[in-house]
Design an enzyme around this catalytic site. Structure first.
Site, mmCIF file in Angstrom:
data_model
loop_
_atom_site.group_PDB
_atom_site.id
_atom_site.type_symbol
_atom_site.label_atom_id
_atom_site.label_comp_id
_atom_site.label_asym_id
_atom_site.label_seq_id
_atom_site.Cartn_x
_atom_site.Cartn_y
_atom_site.Cartn_z
ATOM 1 C CD GLU A 7 -2.751 1.020 2.367
ATOM 2 O OE1 GLU A 7 -3.416 2.201 2.893
ATOM 3 O OE2 GLU A 7 -3.087 -0.029 3.061
ATOM 4 C CG HIS A 9 -0.744 5.463 -1.592
ATOM 5 N ND1 HIS A 9 -2.060 4.511 -2.159
ATOM 6 C CD2 HIS A 9 -1.071 5.276 -0.194
ATOM 7 C CE1 HIS A 9 -2.381 3.900 -1.302
ATOM 8 N NE2 HIS A 9 -2.046 4.433 -0.152
ATOM 9 C CG HIS A 164 -6.801 2.901 -0.095
ATOM 10 N ND1 HIS A 164 -7.096 4.040 0.402
ATOM 11 C CD2 HIS A 164 -5.394 2.714 0.559
ATOM 12 C CE1 HIS A 164 -6.033 4.599 0.996
ATOM 13 N NE2 HIS A 164 -5.089 4.115 0.934
ATOM 14 C CG ASP A 287 -0.988 4.191 4.363
ATOM 15 O OD1 ASP A 287 -1.101 4.727 3.199
ATOM 16 O OD2 ASP A 287 -1.919 4.640 5.184
#
Length: 330
Positions: A7, A9, A164, A287
């Site tokens: 995850e 980004h 998500h 993240d």
């Protein structure tokens, strides 16, 4: 130990411009951290700063995905154009540094047939490894039948979908997450708890709608240790009979759902997740860039976890490698 983060980004300038041009009703609260300050700079970078952050945290590979809420709040034609551009960019980045980056496609869910076709192109032509999706397309939940062509395509391709969080709808934010000033309201509605309640409800909606009964090979990744749902499964199983499901709700978490920490490096949550769903259903994620991982934090979390070496390797990368290997690319 090869550590892969699921995850992690990015953004593109074109997508940011489209987000800013949206009517405020459809602008996600993530617009601010995605377009301002250090996080915005890091999202747009695929070079030395990102690689240095990975090395510092102990992450070997990032599986890149377009940040919240992707193109799902855009008008259909714009969403379709930007899904193509974002995925082409992502494919270029992963081809340039295959040892550091993999990718999850962006899907134009406002036009489900186009999203399904793009998922096929992404995994068979571009070499991407599934897709990142969000629980709603404007005011429509992703379990609604109009979106099922996406699940049908993912099921046929054996391509995982990462579900998500996104910000709760404005009416929900007003009812549950307001009254403390703009800064606290936004935090409460997002990373404080709102994101996770919202995404957890969307996971349950997928199960209750029968998506996994209709597409039994569909695999969905859920971050933040299951978005609240994991810690209430015993109670949630009471929905099984009411919804007419073939199996208990909790069973779907052991056959169709994978969990990831999303930077919440908690040994307590890890123990709970392994007890409920088993080590084979747990992936790793940090993240990036929204969670600050301490130096060596990813590697320390796994090396110090109360796990055997084989299980440690599964969570670090083995489970994801297995999911990737099952994708039908030709």
């Amino acid at each position: 130990m090869n550590i892969i983060g699921l995850e992690e980004h990015f953004v593109t300038r074109e997508v940011v411009d489209a987000w800013r041009a949206l009517d405020p009703e459809w602008q996600d609260l993530a617009l601010t951290p995605s377009t301002q300050g250090d996080s915005a700079r890091r999202l747009a970078d695929f070079g030395e700063e990102r690689l240095a952050a990975m090395a510092r945290a102990g992450v070997d590979v990032q599986v890149l995905s377009l940040s919240t809420p992707g193109v799902q709040n855009l008008a259909p034609a714009e969403a379709v154009a930007l899904q193509t551009a974002a995925n082409d960019t992502l494919a270029e980045v992963t081809r340039a540094r295959p040892g550091s980056f993999q990718g999850l496609a962006t899907l134009a869910t406002p036009r489900p047939a186009a999203a399904a076709a793009e998922l096929e192109r992404a995994v068979t032509t571009l070499g991407l490894d599934g897709a990142m999706v969000f629980g709603r397309t404007r005011d429509r939940n992703m379990d609604e039948p109009e979106f099922w062509p996406i699940y049908e395509a993912a099921d046929a391709l054996r391509a995982p979908l990462h579900l998500h969080p996104q910000s709760p709808p404005p009416a929900v934010r007003g009812a549950y997450y307001s009254g403390y000033g703009a800064r606290v309201d936004a935090a409460l509605a997002t990373h404080g708890i709102g994101w996770h309640h919202d995404s957890g409800v969307q996971v349950l909606r997928l199960i209750l709608s029968g998506v996994f009964d209709r597409f039994p090979d569909l695999q969905v990744i859920v971050g933040h240790w299951g978005e609240m749902v994991l810690f209430y499964l015993d109670r949630i199983d009471s929905l099984t009979e009411v919804a007419g499901l073939r199996r208990p709700v909790s069973d779907y978490f052991r056959t169709n759902i994978h969990l990831a920490p999303s930077g919440i490096l908690s040994r307590r949550y890890l123990r709970w997740a392994t007890e409920l769903v088993g080590v084979d259903r747990i992936l790793f994620s940090t993240d990036y860039p929204f969670v600050s991982t301490p130096p060596g934090g990813a590697r320390d979390f796994l090396t110090q976890a109360p796990l055997g070496d084989a299980d440690r390797l599964k969570i670090a990368s083995g489970n994801w490698d297995r999911l990737r290997a099952a994708i039908r690319r030709g």
